[in-house]
Design an enzyme around this catalytic site. Structure first.
Site, PDB file in Angstrom:
ATOM      1  N   GLU A 114      -1.658  -9.071   3.300  1.00 38.05           N
ATOM      2  CA  GLU A 114      -1.496  -9.652   4.646  1.00 38.05           C
ATOM      3  C   GLU A 114      -2.829 -10.083   5.274  1.00 38.05           C
ATOM      4  O   GLU A 114      -2.865 -11.009   6.077  1.00 38.05           O
ATOM      5  CB  GLU A 114      -0.751  -8.689   5.581  1.00 38.05           C
ATOM      6  CG  GLU A 114      -1.497  -7.421   6.001  1.00 38.05           C
ATOM      7  CD  GLU A 114      -1.359  -6.258   5.017  1.00 38.05           C
ATOM      8  OE1 GLU A 114      -1.060  -6.503   3.828  1.00 38.05           O
ATOM      9  OE2 GLU A 114      -1.574  -5.099   5.428  1.00 38.05           O
ATOM     10  N   HIS A 154      -3.709  -4.953   0.322  1.00 39.96           N
ATOM     11  CA  HIS A 154      -3.137  -5.503   1.565  1.00 39.96           C
ATOM     12  C   HIS A 154      -3.203  -7.030   1.543  1.00 39.96           C
ATOM     13  O   HIS A 154      -4.161  -7.616   2.064  1.00 39.96           O
ATOM     14  CB  HIS A 154      -3.933  -5.006   2.772  1.00 39.96           C
ATOM     15  CG  HIS A 154      -3.738  -3.563   3.078  1.00 39.96           C
ATOM     16  ND1 HIS A 154      -2.839  -3.120   4.017  1.00 39.96           N
ATOM     17  CD2 HIS A 154      -4.315  -2.464   2.558  1.00 39.96           C
ATOM     18  CE1 HIS A 154      -2.880  -1.798   4.070  1.00 39.96           C
ATOM     19  NE2 HIS A 154      -3.766  -1.372   3.195  1.00 39.96           N
ATOM     20  N   CYS A 198       0.837  -1.202   0.000  1.00 45.99           N
ATOM     21  CA  CYS A 198       0.000   0.000   0.000  1.00 45.99           C
ATOM     22  C   CYS A 198       0.875   1.256   0.000  1.00 45.99           C
ATOM     23  O   CYS A 198       1.481   1.556  -1.018  1.00 45.99           O
ATOM     24  CB  CYS A 198      -1.003  -0.049   1.150  1.00 45.99           C
ATOM     25  SG  CYS A 198      -2.504   0.855   0.729  1.00 45.99           S
TER      26      CYS A 198
HETATM   27  N1  GLN Z   1      -1.970   6.741   2.762  1.00 44.85           N
HETATM   28  C1  GLN Z   1      -2.093   5.996   1.565  1.00 44.85           C
HETATM   29  C2  GLN Z   1      -3.461   6.166   0.935  1.00 44.85           C
HETATM   30  O1  GLN Z   1      -4.392   6.593   1.577  1.00 44.85           O
HETATM   31  C3  GLN Z   1      -1.787   4.524   1.801  1.00 44.85           C
HETATM   32  C4  GLN Z   1      -2.751   3.852   2.729  1.00 44.85           C
HETATM   33  C5  GLN Z   1      -2.238   2.546   3.233  1.00 44.85           C
HETATM   34  O2  GLN Z   1      -1.052   2.264   3.229  1.00 44.85           O
HETATM   35  N2  GLN Z   1      -3.119   1.726   3.753  1.00 44.85           N
HETATM   36  O3  GLN Z   1      -3.639   5.914  -0.227  1.00 44.85           O
END
Ligand code: GLN
Length: 540
Positions: A511, A509, A383
């Site tokens: 995970e 994600h 992410c």
């Molecule tokens: N801050 C980034 C976004 O909002 C990544 C979010 C994250 O890593 N879950 O796109």
């Protein structure tokens, strides 16, 4: 089929591991062929944990249907290998919101709206909603917090009513407590447990089973004493010793016959002893590793283990798949600078750059990624970690010096990570987030394709910003290849560097979907590549 309900409450202190006990019991019942789900009721006023600081509450876990939930749901999925949903996590805030919305719509026909019966009815609805799906023979509901808290009262009252309405043979209560060891006296003390059970009894609930967390073995006499004073059958006092790993707990609970006590109490057939063959295989590989690697986890909440719970567990699963211990070295991104990056990453066989929000520590992440890219160190960006890889590449390879994410710098000329136009109008906190499962199409012949072994995948998201497609072509020409694309929106979900031993960033994600039964291939292959990198270093 009538569903049976098990409520799990906690006493004496928080953090006794209700989630793990619930998941372990569910695992044993699942192993006997029962369909089970676990639900967590959280007594705080936040509508969901999405807006909670990870320092306070640990990671926010996301389900396929896009619910931002308590991290205990992660344990449920990792243990049971069955997906959860919004219905599996309800907070006081959500209950009140539903009741207040109903009141505004006039559903209560002018009645005074009160905690009893309206809030308690809504709590009971949330529990029966899972039972009424017809998918589960047993629903386990974990009540967050500790008995005796003001916040827990409506929940305990709802459980009391629930048992009254559904019948004793269909509903039971397991109470988890602590038996502290006083070293000065050299004794285990049962008094706090007695008090906590008294509190529960004074609220109209007689627990059926006590699970006692303890650092030392409980003698038969102590168990008898607890049973007598807490009004519980002798075989229903279950010892839960500190475990080497959370994955030992189902087997410990099996030894203590927790599943048998529960089935007997609910008048359900025992069926065959739990089939835990694969679980035991996992544990035996876990305990007999053939190598060790060191992985750096670069993030801003690294002091708090729970903030990256699912990543750490996914690394455990991946380590076990590779028969390797993965030692995670937590690296505070704020402390990484161009002058110390080499020393900081020395001795590591790979790095993961963690998800996150906000500017803090961003430059440290970018510095670490630059080092990994230039030195062939396996890299896995999740992410924000993927977004940082794009920023780093845009700055240092494309030469776009002020490349950034719009989140970090709204004035940048090169917002290589940006917000989609349609999102910009929505300002409600949490409202603009891309949440939950989205499909992704993987290009053939790529690292992502080799990792997944297929071209259509579904992964869970939790972010606001996206790779800005105005830059995709330039990035690709210079060597950072978009290899996973959302087929509906054309958004880039995976980037990779083909000329690198292992360099992959994912917008989602992975995970959240790694379980004991199905370790996630991105983690498994990252660990494999890191073992390879280690061997390469040794061979030099
Ligand atoms: N801050 C980034 C976004 O909002 C990544 C979010 C994250 O890593 N879950 O796109």
């Amino acid at each position: 089929m009538s569903t049976k309900y098990i409520f799990v409450t906690g006493g004496v202190t928080s953090s006794l591991g209700k989630g793990i006990i619930s998941a372990s019991l569910a695992k044993l019942l699942q192993g006997r062929g029962y369909s089970v789900t676990i639900q967590k009721l959280d007594p705080y006023i936040n509508v969901d944990p999405g807006t909670l600081n990870p320092y306070e509450h640990g990671e926010c876990y996301v389900t396929d249907d896009g619910a931002e939930t308590d991290l205990d749901l992660g344990h449920y999925e990792r243990f049971l290998n069955v997906p959860t949903s919004q219905s599996n996590n309800v907070t006081t805030g959500r209950i009140y919101q539903t009741v207040i919305n109903k009141e505004r719509k006039g559903n209560y026909l002018g009645k005074t709206v009160q905690i009893i019966p309206h809030i308690t009815d809504e709590i009971k609805n949330c529990v029966t909603k899972l039972g009424n799906t017809g998918q589960y023979e047993i629903v386990i509901t974990e009540i967050g917090g500790t008995v005796g808290d003001i916040e827990s009262l409506p929940y305990i009252e709802a459980v009391r009513q629930f048992r009254y309405e559904h019948g004793r043979e269909n509903v039971m209560v397991i109470h988890l407590t602590l038996i502290p060891y006083l070293s000065a006296a050299g004794e285990l003390k049962t008094k706090p447990t007695q008090h906590s059970v008294k509190t529960l009894q004074s609220q109209g609930i007689q627990p059926d089973v006590l699970v006692c967390r303890t650092e030392h073995e409980l003698s038969a006499d102590q168990k008898k004493k607890i049973a007598l004073f807490c009004n519980i059958e002798d075989d229903s006092v279950i010892e839960s010793r500190d475990a080497e790993t959370i994955y030992d707990v189902p087997l410990m609970m099996e030894d203590e016959k927790l599943d048998q006590v529960v089935l007997k109490r609910l008048e359900l057939p025992m069926r065959d002893a739990p089939d835990l063959t694969n679980w035991k295989k996992f544990l035996s590989r876990f305990k007999n590793p053939t190598c060790t690697i060191r992985i750096g986890l670069v993030g801003k909440y690294v002091e708090l283990q729970d903030a990256y719970k699912s990543i750490l567990e996914a690394l455990v699963h991946a380590g076990v798949s590779n028969e390797c211990v993965v030692e995670v070295v937590s690296l505070h991104s704020e402390e990484i600078t161009p002058s110390n990056v080499e020393d900081t990453l020395e001795g590591l066989q790979g790095i993961i750059v963690a998800p996150g929000f906000g500017n803090r520590g961003l430059e440290g992440k970018i510095t670490a990624i630059k080092f990994a890219r230039e030195h062939g160190l396996p890299f896995f960006g999740i992410c924000l970690g993927m977004q940082c890889a794009v920023i780093e590449f845009a700055r240092n390879v494309l030469g776009l010096e002020d490349a950034n994410s719009f989140e970090m710098n709204g004035d940048t000329e090169h917002a290589v990570i940006n917000m989609m136009e349609e999102q910009k109008a929505i300002t409600d906190m949490g409202g603009t987030m891309r949440l939950g499962a989205y499909t992704c199409h993987i290009k053939e012949g790529t690292l992502a394709h080799r990792v997944y072994g297929r071209t259509e995948i579904s992964e869970r998201h939790r972010h606001r910003f996206e790779l800005n497609n105005a830059y995709t072509e330039k990035l690709e020409k210079a060597g950072l290849i978009p290899t996973g694309i959302n087929p509906e929106t054309g958004l880039v979900e995976i980037v990779e560097l083909p000329d690198h031993p292992y360099f992959i960033g994912v917008q989602f994600h992975p995970e959240y979907k790694s379980t004991v039964a199905n370790p996630h291939p991105l983690f498994v292959n990252f660990v494999k590549a890191s073992i390879g990198a280690k061997e390469a270093v040794v061979a030099q």
